[in-house]
Design a protein around this motif. Structure first.
Motif, PDB file in Angstrom:
ATOM      1  N   LEU A  35       0.834  -1.020   0.032  1.00 39.39           N
ATOM      2  CA  LEU A  35       0.000   0.004  -0.071  1.00 39.39           C
ATOM      3  C   LEU A  35       0.952   1.413   0.037  1.00 39.39           C
ATOM      4  N   ASP A  36       2.166   1.317  -0.177  1.00 33.48           N
ATOM      5  CA  ASP A  36       2.877   2.328  -0.502  1.00 33.48           C
ATOM      6  C   ASP A  36       2.917   2.944  -1.669  1.00 33.48           C
ATOM      7  N   GLU A  37       2.432   2.259  -2.750  1.00 34.52           N
ATOM      8  CA  GLU A  37       2.353   2.701  -3.984  1.00 34.52           C
ATOM      9  C   GLU A  37       0.836   3.332  -3.981  1.00 34.52           C
ATOM     10  N   PRO A  38       0.609   4.438  -5.084  1.00 36.48           N
ATOM     11  CA  PRO A  38      -0.607   5.206  -5.258  1.00 36.48           C
ATOM     12  C   PRO A  38      -1.677   4.219  -5.670  1.00 36.48           C
ATOM     13  N   LEU A  39      -2.943   4.381  -5.410  1.00 36.21           N
ATOM     14  CA  LEU A  39      -3.923   3.397  -5.765  1.00 36.21           C
ATOM     15  C   LEU A  39      -3.718   3.319  -7.227  1.00 36.21           C
ATOM     16  N   SER A  40      -4.221   2.024  -7.692  1.00 30.38           N
ATOM     17  CA  SER A  40      -4.098   1.600  -9.215  1.00 30.38           C
ATOM     18  C   SER A  40      -5.334   2.150  -9.922  1.00 30.38           C
ATOM     19  N   ASP A  41      -5.071   2.076 -11.106  1.00 30.08           N
ATOM     20  CA  ASP A  41      -6.073   2.523 -12.190  1.00 30.08           C
ATOM     21  C   ASP A  41      -6.947   1.174 -12.455  1.00 30.08           C
ATOM     22  N   TYR A  42      -6.594  -0.152 -12.090  1.00 27.70           N
ATOM     23  CA  TYR A  42      -7.126  -1.313 -12.275  1.00 27.70           C
ATOM     24  C   TYR A  42      -8.091  -1.853 -11.278  1.00 27.70           C
ATOM     25  N   GLU A  43      -9.366  -2.199 -11.772  1.00 23.09           N
ATOM     26  CA  GLU A  43     -10.538  -2.327 -10.768  1.00 23.09           C
ATOM     27  C   GLU A  43      -9.999  -3.316  -9.766  1.00 23.09           C
ATOM     28  N   ASP A  44      -9.578  -4.450 -10.268  1.00 21.10           N
ATOM     29  CA  ASP A  44      -9.196  -5.821  -9.441  1.00 21.10           C
ATOM     30  C   ASP A  44      -7.978  -5.283  -8.467  1.00 21.10           C
ATOM     31  N   THR A  45      -6.964  -4.568  -8.797  1.00 17.18           N
ATOM     32  CA  THR A  45      -6.113  -4.098  -8.012  1.00 17.18           C
ATOM     33  C   THR A  45      -6.664  -3.242  -7.033  1.00 17.18           C
ATOM     34  N   VAL A  46      -7.482  -2.249  -7.220  1.00 15.92           N
ATOM     35  CA  VAL A  46      -7.929  -1.526  -6.218  1.00 15.92           C
ATOM     36  C   VAL A  46      -8.759  -2.506  -5.314  1.00 15.92           C
ATOM     37  N   TYR A  47      -9.456  -3.253  -5.686  1.00 12.98           N
ATOM     38  CA  TYR A  47     -10.240  -4.241  -4.916  1.00 12.98           C
ATOM     39  C   TYR A  47      -9.127  -4.883  -4.096  1.00 12.98           C
ATOM     40  N   TYR A  48      -8.262  -5.566  -4.451  1.00 19.75           N
ATOM     41  CA  TYR A  48      -7.262  -6.370  -3.632  1.00 19.75           C
ATOM     42  C   TYR A  48      -6.572  -5.192  -2.545  1.00 19.75           C
ATOM     43  N   GLN A  49      -6.389  -4.094  -2.996  1.00 19.89           N
ATOM     44  CA  GLN A  49      -5.586  -3.032  -2.234  1.00 19.89           C
ATOM     45  C   GLN A  49      -6.711  -2.861  -0.920  1.00 19.89           C
ATOM     46  N   LYS A  50      -8.041  -2.552  -1.313  1.00 20.96           N
ATOM     47  CA  LYS A  50      -9.209  -2.328  -0.386  1.00 20.96           C
ATOM     48  C   LYS A  50      -9.138  -3.608   0.863  1.00 20.96           C
ATOM     49  N   TRP A  51      -8.998  -4.871   0.314  1.00 19.06           N
ATOM     50  CA  TRP A  51      -9.025  -5.915   1.216  1.00 19.06           C
ATOM     51  C   TRP A  51      -7.788  -6.066   2.005  1.00 19.06           C
ATOM     52  N   ILE A  52      -6.709  -5.998   1.487  1.00 15.66           N
ATOM     53  CA  ILE A  52      -5.324  -6.193   2.059  1.00 15.66           C
ATOM     54  C   ILE A  52      -5.196  -5.055   3.149  1.00 15.66           C
ATOM     55  N   GLY A  53      -5.676  -3.913   2.480  1.00 12.92           N
ATOM     56  CA  GLY A  53      -5.482  -2.651   3.680  1.00 12.92           C
ATOM     57  C   GLY A  53      -6.274  -2.914   5.068  1.00 12.92           C
ATOM     58  N   ARG A  54      -7.710  -3.420   4.862  1.00 10.63           N
ATOM     59  CA  ARG A  54      -8.458  -3.664   5.783  1.00 10.63           C
ATOM     60  C   ARG A  54      -7.915  -4.798   6.781  1.00 10.63           C
ATOM     61  N   ILE A  55      -7.449  -5.727   6.079  1.00  6.65           N
ATOM     62  CA  ILE A  55      -6.985  -6.980   6.926  1.00  6.65           C
ATOM     63  C   ILE A  55      -5.681  -6.733   7.507  1.00  6.65           C
TER      64      ILE A  55
END
Length: 176
Positions: free
Chosen positions: A133-153
């Motif tokens: 999560l040190d990188e900016p949010l992605s433009d790819y929907e699946d990657t944003v979805y992954y970032q959301k889950w891993i951040g919350r976990i």
């Protein structure tokens, strides 16, 4: 038995997370050292990384029991013994494996329930995860979805943890 200790370790790729976690587990001097591996050798690079991790553990002066558990983390509960020290490497790989199956709310709930049950049995549970999560949010929907889950976990695991470390350049910084 007293509740086991929960330790969360994160950091970038090749930051020294796994070595730090292995040393942490071995220093606990538990009845048994258990390595829960989430990786699947889907390509040459991943196969090489898995083999390197196995070689590292073979070179330690203690024995490791390894369970391959790329999905359904809760299925390791019956395999664990009272007083074990567990190293789970890693959450980010496990999450990527689970995302393809869907039902993430249920998967996340089962994860926390499994951790709570394990902490009733084990001496220590060390959880390793990659910092993505040190990188900016992605433009790819699946990657944003992954970032959301891993951040919350990650946030929930640190909240539950007794200790939380971040690795950088082979050095650990304790945040909690």
């Amino acid at each position: 038995m007293v509740r086991g200790k929960l330790v969360f370790i994160t950091g970038g790729v090749r930051s020294g997370k796994s070595s730090f976690a292995e040393q942490y587990v071995m220093n606990e001097q538990a009845k048994r050292n258990v390595y829960v591996a989430s990786g699947i050798a889907v390509d040459g690079e991943m196969k090489e990384r898995i083999e390197r991790h196995k070689d590292d553990r073979r070179n330690y002066p203690v024995e490791w029991t390894t369970f391959e558990q790329p999905r359904h983390f809760e299925q390791i509960i019956p395999k664990v013994k009272e007083g074990d020290a567990i190293l789970w490497d890693c959450v980010t790989t496990w999450l990527a494996n689970e995302l393809y199956e869907g039902h993430m709310e249920q998967v996340e709930k089962q994860l926390y329930e499994a951790i709570d049950k394990l902490l009733e049995k084990v001496q220590v549970l060390v959880i390793v995860s990659n910092e993505v999560l040190d990188e900016p949010l992605s433009d790819y929907e699946d990657t944003v979805y992954y970032q959301k889950w891993i951040g919350r976990i990650h946030q929930k695991l640190v909240e539950k943890a007794d200790h939380a470390f971040e690795m950088e350049y082979g050095l650990g910084r304790q945040w909690k």
